[in-house]
Write an enzyme that holds these catalytic residues in place. Structure first.
Site, PDB file in Angstrom:
ATOM      1  N   GLU A 167      -9.043  -4.721  -5.066  1.00 35.15           N
ATOM      2  CA  GLU A 167      -8.268  -3.705  -4.304  1.00 35.15           C
ATOM      3  C   GLU A 167      -9.304  -2.726  -3.501  1.00 35.15           C
ATOM      4  O   GLU A 167      -9.156  -2.566  -2.238  1.00 35.15           O
ATOM      5  CB  GLU A 167      -7.274  -2.921  -5.015  1.00 35.15           C
ATOM      6  N   SER A 216       0.897  -1.414   0.079  1.00 37.28           N
ATOM      7  CA  SER A 216      -0.009   0.158   0.044  1.00 37.28           C
ATOM      8  C   SER A 216       0.763   1.346  -0.130  1.00 37.28           C
ATOM      9  O   SER A 216       1.822   1.371  -0.823  1.00 37.28           O
ATOM     10  CB  SER A 216      -0.773  -0.104   1.086  1.00 37.28           C
ATOM     11  N   HIS A 273      -8.006  -5.267  -0.506  1.00 34.97           N
ATOM     12  CA  HIS A 273      -6.770  -4.432  -0.117  1.00 34.97           C
ATOM     13  C   HIS A 273      -6.058  -4.958   1.268  1.00 34.97           C
ATOM     14  O   HIS A 273      -6.902  -5.015   2.153  1.00 34.97           O
ATOM     15  CB  HIS A 273      -6.931  -3.170  -0.231  1.00 34.97           C
TER      16      HIS A 273
END
Length: 554
Positions: free
Chosen positions: A341, A205, A461
């Protein structure tokens, strides 16, 4: 007799390694010398018949407090005696706590003698949260692959990224902390059994975006040898701030300082504010306007101001310009994303019922703002219509098409920018680029499970992190659970790459495919229940954005 032979071999190994750098007690606590002073670690368990050496809370830079706030990290003066390295150092200041004195790193290794590949983890957290501790990135699985792992804290939010676009505060301090940590690793890791000439940086990330920024920065050249960006790129819309000076002055107004006129006054004033107050004034992802995630986060990396020199240099040119002319650091590179995601943004729809009405009232919010297409223009309206038609068949947004909405957000927040990043690196360097998609949905997809989104397909995610690390949220798995196999495979791929630059350099019961480097067919590996080599991931979706950008971006 066997004990005597074993003890003799260990003693000889220590003599060869040099008594000035380590004093190891195999049944208690090892002591290692660094360029700043001695540290004493502990022995930790990583499972049945599995142990590793643990050195936590090692300072790698001077505390960034007082006059050092809003400056590049300064060298640590060192210490006398032996520093206890049994516990993590303080986490960096966030809204929920922490300390400004937080520049510490951790080293984990099963062996203190020899030269093993080194993997340096850069944590995520939207540049405003997180830390390098074992609660989110336990090294148990990594070290069992005969790899030395390092993690570290870096300054977050306003303390890590505030820029006035001049020399009063040049910004990017969290990234400059990363450079200082990598310098420490190059200088010291051999004393912990690591190879200073075989260092891989990897992150998720915001950490993945930081890895990419380090590839773009001239100041980071030569500090690492390979890189892995997971679900993050410098091209992600949330990961670059184009107007940091405006954000800095807005912060001052939010704190009640309404009469500040110059950046010098601004920085002198903010240096007098305690760190907890500064952190409490930071805005985060949930404070953004709709749609969240498509606007830059307030305190994130930004361009170096004019006249930046010396230790303050980090990003002298825009990321896209560096990528286009190929002047980034050419090293073996893995980059990729998870299949769903932005699935977590369904929670945004449930928490904020105004999202769809806001989008329906102004469909042009779908248009990427960095394309600089005038609002109300025929071009802007055409883009919005084409996006709506492609993702949910046109018409207004409503609750029955939440999943289609998250496909759009996934592409705009992550997939398209990561896809472009992979293409730029693959075409601009001779070193291999490996592209992946993590699609597996199993018992360790903890982000998806914690957000109660198991009814939707794909990996959300952050889910892939639980297939690399032992964390405070990792559940116990029964031996027959296939998530065990996927985790072991992913750890093997990542550590193979750290060791050799090729994630499938050898084949065994875990890895039985060849992960081809990315070329003209956009080769990639789908990491699902099985490893599936393929080409052109999400081809139609990526081609849509390529076409729209070529036609409309200004």
């Amino acid at each position: 007799m066997l004990k005597l032979v074993f003890g003799t071999v260990c003693l000889l190994a220590l003599v060869v390694a040099g008594p000035t750098t380590r004093d190891v007690s195999f049944d208690d606590r090892p002591t290692i010398n660094t360029n700043l002073g001695w540290v004493q670690g502990t022995v930790e368990s990583c499972g049945l018949f599995c142990n590793y050496y643990n050195f936590r809370g090692i300072p790698y830079a001077a505390p960034p407090v007082g006059d050092n706030r809003f400056r590049a990290p300064r060298p640590h003066p060192g210490w006398s005696g032996v520093r206890d390295a049994a516990q993590h150092g303080a986490t960096c200041q966030t809204r929920t706590g922490g300390s400004e004195d937080c520049l510490f790193l951790n080293v984990y290794t099963q062996h203190l003698v020899g030269l093993r590949p080194v993997m340096v983890w850069i944590h995520g957290g939207a540049f405003s949260a997180g830390d390098g501790g074992v609660g989110t990135a336990g090294p148990d699985h990594i070290v069992q692959e005969d790899v030395v792992m390092v993690s570290f804290n870096y300054r977050l939010g306003v303390l890590g990224f505030l820029s006035t676009e001049d020399q009063q505060s040049t910004g990017n301090f969290g990234l400059k902390d990363a450079i200082m940590a990598l310098r420490w690793v190059r200088q010291n890791i051999q004393n912990f059994g690591g190879d200073p000439n075989n260092i891989t940086i990897f992150g998720l990330s915001a950490g993945g975006a930081m890895v990419h920024y380090l590839l773009l920065s001239p100041s980071a050249r030569g500090l690492f040898d390979k890189a892995i960006s997971m679900s993050g790129s410098a091209l992600d819309p949330w990961a670059f701030q184009p107007r940091p000076r405006d954000i800095a002055f807005q912060l001052a107004r939010d704190l009640g300082f309404d009469n500040i006129q110059t950046t010098e006054q601004l920085i002198n004033t903010l240096r007098s504010v305690d760190s907890a107050t500064l952190a409490s004034a930071m805005t985060g992802p949930l404070d953004q306007v709709t749609p969240r995630g498509l606007q830059p986060l307030p305190f994130v990396p930004s361009l170096d101001p004019p006249g930046t020199t010396g230790d303050e240099v980090f990003l002298p040119r825009l990321p896209i310009d560096i990528l286009r002319d190929g002047s980034f650091y050419h090293v073996p590179y893995i980059t990729g994303y998870v299949s769903a995601e932005s699935l977590l943004m369904i929670r945004e729809l449930l928490l904020d019922p105004s999202v769809f009405p806001t989008m329906n009232a102004n469909p042009e919010l779908l248009v990427p703002p960095w394309w600089n297409v005038p609002a109300g223009s025929a071009a802007s309206q055409s883009i919005a219509t084409q996006i709506a038609n492609f993702y949910w068949g046109g018409g207004p947004l409503h609750n029955d098409i939440r999943e289609q909405w998250t496909h759009y957000l996934s592409d705009m927040m992550f997939l398209w920018s990561i896809d472009r990043t992979a293409r730029f690196h693959a075409s601009g360097q001779s070193e291999p680029v490996y592209y992946y998609r993590f699609s597996f949905d199993g018992s360790l997809n903890m982000m998806k499970r914690l957000m109660l989104l198991t009814a939707y397909p794909g990996a959300a995610h952050g889910d892939c992190m639980f297939y690399l690390f032992n964390t405070a949220m990792t559940p116990p798995l029964l031996p027959g659970n296939h998530a065990n196999v996927v985790r072991n495979r992913m750890v093997r791929l990542w550590t193979n790459f750290a060791r050799t630059g090729n994630p499938t350099v050898t084949h065994d019961e875990l890895v039985q495919v060849n992960w081809q480097r990315m070329g003209n067919n956009k080769e990639f590996l789908d990491i699902d229940a099985d490893l599936i080599p393929d080409t052109q991931p999400n081809q139609a979706r990526m081609e849509l954005w390529d076409r729209l950008e070529a036609q409309y971006a200004q």
